[in-house]
Write a protein that holds these residues in place. Structure first.
Motif, mmCIF file in Angstrom:
data_model
loop_
_atom_site.group_PDB
_atom_site.id
_atom_site.type_symbol
_atom_site.label_atom_id
_atom_site.label_comp_id
_atom_site.label_asym_id
_atom_site.label_seq_id
_atom_site.Cartn_x
_atom_site.Cartn_y
_atom_site.Cartn_z
ATOM 1 N N ALA A 170 0.934 -1.324 -0.064
ATOM 2 C CA ALA A 170 0.022 0.086 -0.129
ATOM 3 C C ALA A 170 0.704 1.221 -0.064
ATOM 4 O O ALA A 170 1.793 1.377 0.595
ATOM 5 N N ARG A 171 0.499 2.253 -0.792
ATOM 6 C CA ARG A 171 1.328 3.254 -1.060
ATOM 7 C C ARG A 171 0.885 4.543 0.154
ATOM 8 O O ARG A 171 1.752 5.355 0.792
ATOM 9 N N ILE A 172 -0.395 4.367 0.670
ATOM 10 C CA ILE A 172 -0.959 5.284 1.363
ATOM 11 C C ILE A 172 -1.448 5.141 2.872
ATOM 12 O O ILE A 172 -1.263 5.703 3.777
ATOM 13 N N GLY A 173 -1.847 3.703 2.829
ATOM 14 C CA GLY A 173 -2.474 3.206 4.131
ATOM 15 C C GLY A 173 -3.013 1.857 4.203
ATOM 16 O O GLY A 173 -3.284 1.429 2.701
ATOM 17 N N MET A 174 -3.084 1.256 4.997
ATOM 18 C CA MET A 174 -3.802 -0.388 5.170
ATOM 19 C C MET A 174 -4.545 -0.435 6.187
ATOM 20 O O MET A 174 -4.353 0.155 7.316
ATOM 21 N N VAL A 175 -5.473 -1.444 6.317
ATOM 22 C CA VAL A 175 -6.312 -1.969 7.362
ATOM 23 C C VAL A 175 -5.749 -3.421 7.315
ATOM 24 O O VAL A 175 -5.999 -4.132 6.208
ATOM 25 N N ILE A 176 -5.506 -4.037 8.721
ATOM 26 C CA ILE A 176 -5.160 -5.324 8.507
ATOM 27 C C ILE A 176 -6.555 -5.800 9.304
ATOM 28 O O ILE A 176 -6.883 -5.546 10.457
#
Length: 712
Positions: free
Chosen positions: A666-672
């Motif tokens: 992800a370049r900008i953000g992620m949710v796990i």
């Protein structure tokens, strides 16, 4: 037979019985041919034996299932007759002429014209043969390309002989011409200047930074490119062989550097092409090659349309293919040149299978080969096993007792050039994700043992633990051809800190390093990483944050198994599926943005999205401060991967690396998302779903929460 299923003079072909010919086809096809395939071959043999009767005494050649060098395309039948090249595409049993089939046979002719040395100055005649088609073409005109290619012709089986006769008369080919003979089959891959110029214009017309989604500082990438180009220049001036190892964290621009070197090496003086000094960007990552190729081609189409120009998509893809290719096709083209079987553990060129050129010798036409994801090259065992059985699907060359790893063979391939050569290896740390991927140590071993005359230029970061288990210094201790340079590491500037800091955070997380929390606090304000146990919440978070043309998608490891209860499916294998997933817009259900199909580490390595959801399954579990690894048996239960053998240890490394890849896409953000599992019991008191017990997931969730990840 390496480049085709069958070839012979017309006389020999006509003298053999159809049964004997079909037996040769089946014997040379290294795979399980389908019944329909055998029936198609039998029909083609029958048709061609009738059609070629008038020319049985001439110096012609008939070739079945010809592999166009390095392009991964096979022509049903090639007929070399009176100096002309006939490309025949059969559609056995079909009555209709379809536009897609017309384009297919024209593409074959154009590929030969643009990439096949012994076809470049010849007349090429593409013919589509729907066998039950009732009429035949009667008008012979040049194609719109104006390059000695006929506009595609169409005929049924009954009209093929007359059509060939009429074409020969129209072309003035009235006498036998022995100049086009058996050597045509072993013609080298050699792009024409025309296709190279077109490729350059196409590449330069696009913002490749957007495609590769890199975040590296331009000063850093330019410095690395300049260093590599200087190594190439030095190698050329001194007549040396050299290899560069370039490192960089995910998102640091390795792909961009590779593509830039491929183009700039061919155009060292502005727009002037430098003859015989070209480069090629090679990758073993099928989805990456497919997505880069399609993205460049689509963009080129849009720009041409805006200018009022007409251009086929296949032309744009062909131009991209000059610079971006699959490494397996490069490898297979070199394999087709060796003596087989291999004797005494040494590879030798077979002069009957390869054409020797003045400068490249028996090597390929490019002086420079850029190998992306070099850490994923195959071990000796994996490559030898693969070649022993003739590949995993049909018409692949069988090579028993193959003596080299993939890294050694690729160095050997460039070493066949008689003047100079440079290899550029782009290396991702800790990203070997498949059984049989050797890592960087296999390259060093080959250089130490077999190619001691090669100059080695190596990133000073290649000594770190993620590369060759931190043993690079030890492995190179006795090699006096080594130069270490910081210029070969793609550093990331403060304004694009994301790649560097995210990589450090993920490394700490996966290694249970206490500083994981510190790294998380460093990046969370500008790069959100959030935690949930609910896929509905994860999807909502992605949809809320993804704006405009930004892309989001769900990711899972290939070992994940229990994702269907969460309304998640796995993206089907096949490069075209990856193309749709990465490139289609938000209105297309095949797009990643629909958050229905999840891609695995195999499909996303080397590519990125703006926002991702990493769905963390029970294959990798945190238990008592360590990772435990599990594989699902496909039916009822997980089995722990806990053996002490080298193979088991290797598989665990790949499973951990899979999450390293997923967590850096992800370049900008992620949710796990770590699912809650299924806590329900049956009336009898047994688990409702013993494959999704909460305890399979709770340890991982608690560990991630302990680092400080914000929960949504």
């Amino acid at each position: 037979m390496a480049r085709c299923l069958y070839n012979s003079t017309i006389r020999e072909f006509l003298q053999l019985s159809p049964e004997a010919l079909l037996g040769r086809f089946v014997n040379n096809y290294h795979g399980a041919a389908l019944t329909t395939t055998n029936e198609a071959w039998a029909n083609e043999i029958h048709i061609m034996q009738e059609v070629l009767q008038p020319w049985m005494d001439e110096d012609g050649q008939v070739i079945f299932e010809y592999d166009i060098p390095r392009l991964g395309k096979r022509i049903d039948v090639v007929l070399l007759l009176r100096g002309l090249i006939f490309c025949l595409e059969f559609k056995v049993g079909e009555r209709d002429m379809l536009q897609s089939n017309i384009e297919q046979v024209l593409d074959y002719a154009l590929d030969l014209k643009n990439f096949h040395l012994l076809s470049q100055n010849r007349i090429i005649v593409p013919i589509l043969v729907p066998t039950r088609f009732r009429t035949s073409s009667s008008e012979f005109i040049p194609s719109v390309y104006d390059d000695s290619i006929y506009n595609p012709l169409v005929t049924g089986a009954n009209g093929l002989q007359k059509l060939i006769t009429d074409v020969l008369a129209h072309a003035g080919a009235i006498a036998p011409d022995p100049s086009l003979g058996a050597d045509w089959i072993i013609s080298p891959y050699s792009p024409t200047p025309t296709i190279i110029e077109a490729a350059k214009k196409l590449y330069e017309s696009h913002s490749v930074e957007d495609i590769t989604r890199h975040e590296a500082d331009k000063v850093s990438t330019d410095r690395t490119i300049a260093y590599i180009l200087n190594v190439i220049k030095t190698s050329r001036e001194k007549g040396e062989k050299s290899i560069c190892f370039v490192t960089g964290v995910p998102g640091a621009g390795k792909t961009l550097v590779g593509l830039d070197v491929a183009v700039k090496q061919s155009y060292q003086n502005g727009d002037k092409l430098v003859e015989d000094e070209g480069a090629v960007y090679l990758s073993g990552n099928g989805p990456l090659v497919a997505v880069l190729t399609e993205a460049l081609a689509i963009d080129n189409q849009k720009k041409c349309k805006a200018r009022g120009e007409k251009k086929n998509m296949s032309d744009s893809r062909r131009e991209v293919g000059k610079f971006i290719q699959m490494i397996h096709r490069y490898r297979d083209n070199m394999l087709a040149k060796i003596k087989n079987p291999v004797e005494n553990g040494e590879l030798e060129i077979d002069p009957q299978k390869a054409m020797k050129l003045a400068k490249s010798g028996y090597g390929e036409v490019e002086h420079v080969a850029i190998f992306d994801e070099a850490q994923r090259s195959w071990t000796h065992k994996r490559l030898a096993d693969y070649l022993k059985r003739g590949g995993t699907y049909g018409n692949k060359l069988k090579v028993p007792n193959f003596p080299y790893s993939e890294a050694a063979f690729l160095i050997w391939s460039l070493d066949q050039r008689e003047d100079w050569a440079t290899i550029v290896c782009l290396v991702g740390g800790g990203q070997e994700i498949n059984t049989g991927e050797a890592g960087i140590s296999e390259w060093i071993k080959a250089l130490n043992e077999k190619f001691t005359h090669w100059q080695i230029y190596i990133s000073d970061k290649l000594t770190e633990a993620e590369y060759a288990e931190g043993r690079v210094n030890e492995l190179l201790a006795d090699n006096n051809k080594v130069t270490f340079s910081p210029e070969l590491h793609l550093g990331v500037s403060l304004r694009s800190f994301r790649a560097e800091n995210l990589s450090a955070f993920v490394h700490s997380l996966l290694s249970f390093n206490p500083d994981a929390s510190t790294w998380y606090n460093t990046i969370k304000e500008r790069y959100p990483i959030v935690l949930t146990r609910d896929m509905t919440k994860a999807r909502a978070w992605l949809r809320k944050n993804t704006r405009g043309s930004q892309r989001s998608g769900v990711l899972v490891s290939k070992a994940a198994a229990r994702f269907k209860p969460l309304a998640v499916d796995i993206l089907d294998q096949g490069d075209e599926n990856a193309v749709h997933w990465f490139l289609e817009d938000k209105n297309d259900i095949r797009s990643s943005n629909f958050l229905e199909d999840a891609a695995t580490e195999i499909q996303v390595q080397g590519l990125e999205l703006d926002y991702t959801c990493v769905l963390w399954d029970a294959d990798l579990r945190c238990e008592n401060g360590q990772w435990r690894y599990y594989n699902f048996n496909g039916r009822t239960a997980w089995r722990e991967e806990a053996g002490k053998t080298e193979g088991s240890l290797e598989r665990r490394k790949y499973m951990l690396n899979a999450y390293r890849v997923l967590l850096t896409r992800a370049r900008i953000g992620m949710v796990i998302c770590v699912p809650e599992g299924n806590p329900n019991k049956t009336i009898g008191g047994f688990p409702e779903d013993a494959t999704r017990l909460p305890e399979f997931y709770n340890g991982t969730y608690e560990y991630l929460k302990s680092i400080g990840l914000e929960e949504i």
